[in-house]
Motif scaffolding. Structure first.
Motif, PDB file in Angstrom:
ATOM      1  N   GLY A  70       0.801  11.204   7.450  1.00  0.00           N
ATOM      2  CA  GLY A  70       0.115  12.372   7.996  1.00  0.00           C
ATOM      3  C   GLY A  70       0.346  13.657   7.234  1.00  0.00           C
ATOM      4  N   TYR A  71       0.968  13.581   6.058  1.00  0.00           N
ATOM      5  CA  TYR A  71       1.184  14.800   5.271  1.00  0.00           C
ATOM      6  C   TYR A  71      -0.142  15.265   4.682  1.00  0.00           C
ATOM      7  CZ  TYR A  71       6.083  13.290   5.478  1.00  0.00           C
ATOM      8  OH  TYR A  71       7.320  12.883   5.886  1.00  0.00           O
ATOM      9  N   LYS A  72      -0.480  16.512   4.926  1.00  0.00           N
ATOM     10  CA  LYS A  72      -1.747  17.061   4.441  1.00  0.00           C
ATOM     11  C   LYS A  72      -1.716  17.306   2.934  1.00  0.00           C
ATOM     12  CE  LYS A  72      -2.841  19.236   8.752  1.00  0.00           C
ATOM     13  NZ  LYS A  72      -3.398  19.028   9.756  1.00  0.00           N
ATOM     14  N   THR A  73      -0.569  17.136   2.307  1.00  0.00           N
ATOM     15  CA  THR A  73      -0.420  17.377   0.872  1.00  0.00           C
ATOM     16  C   THR A  73      -0.439  16.092   0.057  1.00  0.00           C
ATOM     17  OG1 THR A  73       1.983  17.340   1.169  1.00  0.00           O
ATOM     18  CG2 THR A  73       0.899  19.500   1.215  1.00  0.00           C
ATOM     19  N   ALA A  74      -0.518  14.924   0.699  1.00  0.00           N
ATOM     20  CA  ALA A  74      -0.424  13.629   0.011  1.00  0.00           C
ATOM     21  C   ALA A  74      -1.802  13.014  -0.227  1.00  0.00           C
ATOM     22  CB  ALA A  74       0.432  12.678   0.840  1.00  0.00           C
ATOM     23  N   PHE A  75      -2.050  12.676  -1.488  1.00  0.00           N
ATOM     24  CA  PHE A  75      -3.336  12.084  -1.873  1.00  0.00           C
ATOM     25  C   PHE A  75      -3.110  10.903  -2.809  1.00  0.00           C
ATOM     26  CE2 PHE A  75      -3.869  16.580  -1.089  1.00  0.00           C
ATOM     27  CZ  PHE A  75      -4.935  16.611  -0.212  1.00  0.00           C
ATOM     28  N   ARG A  76      -3.984   9.909  -2.717  1.00  0.00           N
ATOM     29  CA  ARG A  76      -3.926   8.763  -3.628  1.00  0.00           C
ATOM     30  C   ARG A  76      -5.277   8.593  -4.297  1.00  0.00           C
ATOM     31  NH1 ARG A  76      -1.702   4.338  -1.383  1.00  0.00           N
ATOM     32  NH2 ARG A  76      -1.411   5.061   0.714  1.00  0.00           N
ATOM     33  N   VAL A  77      -5.273   7.946  -5.471  1.00  0.00           N
ATOM     34  CA  VAL A  77      -6.526   7.706  -6.188  1.00  0.00           C
ATOM     35  C   VAL A  77      -6.814   6.206  -6.350  1.00  0.00           C
ATOM     36  CG1 VAL A  77      -6.514   9.907  -7.415  1.00  0.00           C
ATOM     37  CG2 VAL A  77      -5.421   7.921  -8.460  1.00  0.00           C
ATOM     38  N   VAL A  78      -5.987   5.368  -5.737  1.00  0.00           N
ATOM     39  CA  VAL A  78      -6.202   3.919  -5.777  1.00  0.00           C
ATOM     40  C   VAL A  78      -6.187   3.371  -4.353  1.00  0.00           C
ATOM     41  CG1 VAL A  78      -5.215   3.589  -8.080  1.00  0.00           C
ATOM     42  CG2 VAL A  78      -3.723   3.455  -6.085  1.00  0.00           C
ATOM     43  N   ALA A  79      -6.721   2.176  -4.195  1.00  0.00           N
ATOM     44  CA  ALA A  79      -6.723   1.528  -2.882  1.00  0.00           C
ATOM     45  C   ALA A  79      -5.292   1.260  -2.427  1.00  0.00           C
ATOM     46  CB  ALA A  79      -7.508   0.221  -2.953  1.00  0.00           C
ATOM     47  N   ASP A  80      -5.100   1.196  -1.102  1.00  0.00           N
ATOM     48  CA  ASP A  80      -3.762   0.877  -0.610  1.00  0.00           C
ATOM     49  C   ASP A  80      -3.580  -0.639  -0.494  1.00  0.00           C
ATOM     50  OD1 ASP A  80      -4.850   0.008   1.841  1.00  0.00           O
ATOM     51  OD2 ASP A  80      -4.387   1.863   2.877  1.00  0.00           O
ATOM     52  N   ASP A  81      -2.356  -1.057  -0.163  1.00  0.00           N
ATOM     53  CA  ASP A  81      -2.012  -2.485  -0.103  1.00  0.00           C
ATOM     54  C   ASP A  81      -2.897  -3.272   0.853  1.00  0.00           C
ATOM     55  OD1 ASP A  81       0.048  -2.014  -1.854  1.00  0.00           O
ATOM     56  OD2 ASP A  81       1.624  -2.027  -0.330  1.00  0.00           O
ATOM     57  N   VAL A  82      -3.301  -2.657   1.956  1.00  0.00           N
ATOM     58  CA  VAL A  82      -4.136  -3.348   2.935  1.00  0.00           C
ATOM     59  C   VAL A  82      -5.433  -3.805   2.274  1.00  0.00           C
ATOM     60  CG1 VAL A  82      -5.431  -3.107   5.091  1.00  0.00           C
ATOM     61  CG2 VAL A  82      -3.139  -2.126   4.898  1.00  0.00           C
ATOM     62  N   HIS A  83      -6.055  -2.904   1.541  1.00  0.00           N
ATOM     63  CA  HIS A  83      -7.316  -3.229   0.882  1.00  0.00           C
ATOM     64  C   HIS A  83      -7.092  -4.081  -0.360  1.00  0.00           C
ATOM     65  CE1 HIS A  83      -8.209   0.307   3.353  1.00  0.00           C
ATOM     66  NE2 HIS A  83      -9.293  -0.376   3.618  1.00  0.00           N
ATOM     67  N   LEU A  84      -6.105  -3.706  -1.152  1.00  0.00           N
ATOM     68  CA  LEU A  84      -5.819  -4.432  -2.386  1.00  0.00           C
ATOM     69  C   LEU A  84      -5.359  -5.859  -2.105  1.00  0.00           C
ATOM     70  CD1 LEU A  84      -5.407  -4.291  -5.496  1.00  0.00           C
ATOM     71  CD2 LEU A  84      -3.105  -3.484  -5.021  1.00  0.00           C
ATOM     72  N   GLY A  85      -4.306  -6.005  -1.317  1.00  0.00           N
ATOM     73  CA  GLY A  85      -3.762  -7.336  -1.016  1.00  0.00           C
ATOM     74  C   GLY A  85      -4.721  -8.198  -0.236  1.00  0.00           C
ATOM     75  N   GLY A  86      -5.361  -7.628   0.775  1.00  0.00           N
ATOM     76  CA  GLY A  86      -6.295  -8.392   1.595  1.00  0.00           C
ATOM     77  C   GLY A  86      -7.477  -8.900   0.793  1.00  0.00           C
ATOM     78  N   THR A  87      -8.006  -8.048  -0.063  1.00  0.00           N
ATOM     79  CA  THR A  87      -9.139  -8.439  -0.899  1.00  0.00           C
ATOM     80  C   THR A  87      -8.739  -9.540  -1.875  1.00  0.00           C
ATOM     81  OG1 THR A  87     -10.129  -6.255  -0.695  1.00  0.00           O
ATOM     82  CG2 THR A  87     -10.851  -7.597  -2.563  1.00  0.00           C
ATOM     83  N   LEU A  88      -7.568  -9.405  -2.484  1.00  0.00           N
ATOM     84  CA  LEU A  88      -7.100 -10.440  -3.411  1.00  0.00           C
ATOM     85  C   LEU A  88      -6.848 -11.765  -2.694  1.00  0.00           C
ATOM     86  CD1 LEU A  88      -4.670  -8.345  -5.630  1.00  0.00           C
ATOM     87  CD2 LEU A  88      -6.854  -9.348  -6.328  1.00  0.00           C
ATOM     88  N   GLY A  89      -6.343 -11.701  -1.468  1.00  0.00           N
ATOM     89  CA  GLY A  89      -6.127 -12.921  -0.686  1.00  0.00           C
ATOM     90  C   GLY A  89      -7.428 -13.644  -0.391  1.00  0.00           C
ATOM     91  N   LYS A  90      -8.418 -12.890   0.051  1.00  0.00           N
ATOM     92  CA  LYS A  90      -9.734 -13.482   0.321  1.00  0.00           C
ATOM     93  C   LYS A  90     -10.363 -14.027  -0.957  1.00  0.00           C
ATOM     94  CE  LYS A  90     -10.502 -10.484   4.258  1.00  0.00           C
ATOM     95  NZ  LYS A  90     -11.041  -9.193   4.661  1.00  0.00           N
ATOM     96  N   TYR A  91     -10.216 -13.297  -2.046  1.00  0.00           N
ATOM     97  CA  TYR A  91     -10.758 -13.727  -3.336  1.00  0.00           C
ATOM     98  C   TYR A  91     -10.134 -15.059  -3.773  1.00  0.00           C
ATOM     99  CZ  TYR A  91     -11.987 -13.607  -8.307  1.00  0.00           C
ATOM    100  OH  TYR A  91     -12.463 -13.920  -9.551  1.00  0.00           O
ATOM    101  N   SER A  92      -8.847 -15.204  -3.556  1.00  0.00           N
ATOM    102  CA  SER A  92      -8.148 -16.441  -3.938  1.00  0.00           C
ATOM    103  C   SER A  92      -8.705 -17.662  -3.232  1.00  0.00           C
ATOM    104  CB  SER A  92      -6.652 -16.320  -3.645  1.00  0.00           C
ATOM    105  OG  SER A  92      -6.087 -15.321  -4.451  1.00  0.00           O
TER     106      SER A  92
END
Length: 159
Positions: free
Chosen positions: A71-93
């Protein structure tokens, strides 16, 4: 209006304690913004330091969901998080690689464990079966025992 950007680098050595120390050193130097840290294990604890100081932090590579869900208003990411990354790779496998039996190895870092957990969920949701889950650490160089253990289970895919 002209803006001047100047690089001020600190090394967190991939260690959470050094990460917060590096973050504090940057805050003591009165920086206006931070691009970093590299991994989730250092990014997450450092993000509190930046938030407390009101300084924006953009992580180019931290994927653990906790980084932006604190919830920090100063924190930003430019890549997908583990939920999207890992879940997508699992389904792809399962769906694309046609893996029916899948083995998972993780190094128990914030990134390794988080993405492996989500990968496993993705495999199961796509109808695949995880036949083995092994653990190591981020300093290991010999994986013979892990691979020997998993080989006996005859996985179609190893993640």
């Amino acid at each position: 209006k002209k803006a001047k950007f100047e690089l001020l680098a600190e090394d967190d050595a991939g260690d959470p304690k050094q990460g917060t120390a590096a973050a504090q050193k940057l805050m003591d130097s009165k920086v206006n913004g931070v691009i970093g840290h590299l991994n989730s294990g250092t990014t997450i604890p450092a993000s509190k330091v930046y938030s407390d100081a009101g300084v924006p932090q953009i992580s180019p590579s931290a994927t653990n969901p906790k980084f932006t869900r604190n919830g920090y208003k100063t924190a930003f990411r430019v890549v997908a998080d583990d939920v999207h990354l890992g879940g997508t790779l699992g389904k792809y496998s399962v769906q694309q690689l046609k893996g029916k039996s899948i083995a998972v190895i993780d190094d128990r870092t914030a990134y390794g464990q988080g993405v492996a957990d989500e990968f496993e969920k993705g495999v199961k949701s796509a109808g695949g079966k995880v036949v083995g889950r092994e653990f190591t650490n981020d300093k290991a160089t010999d994986f013979t025992a892990i691979l020997t253990s998993l080989k006996a289970k005859k996985p179609d895919v190893v993640f």
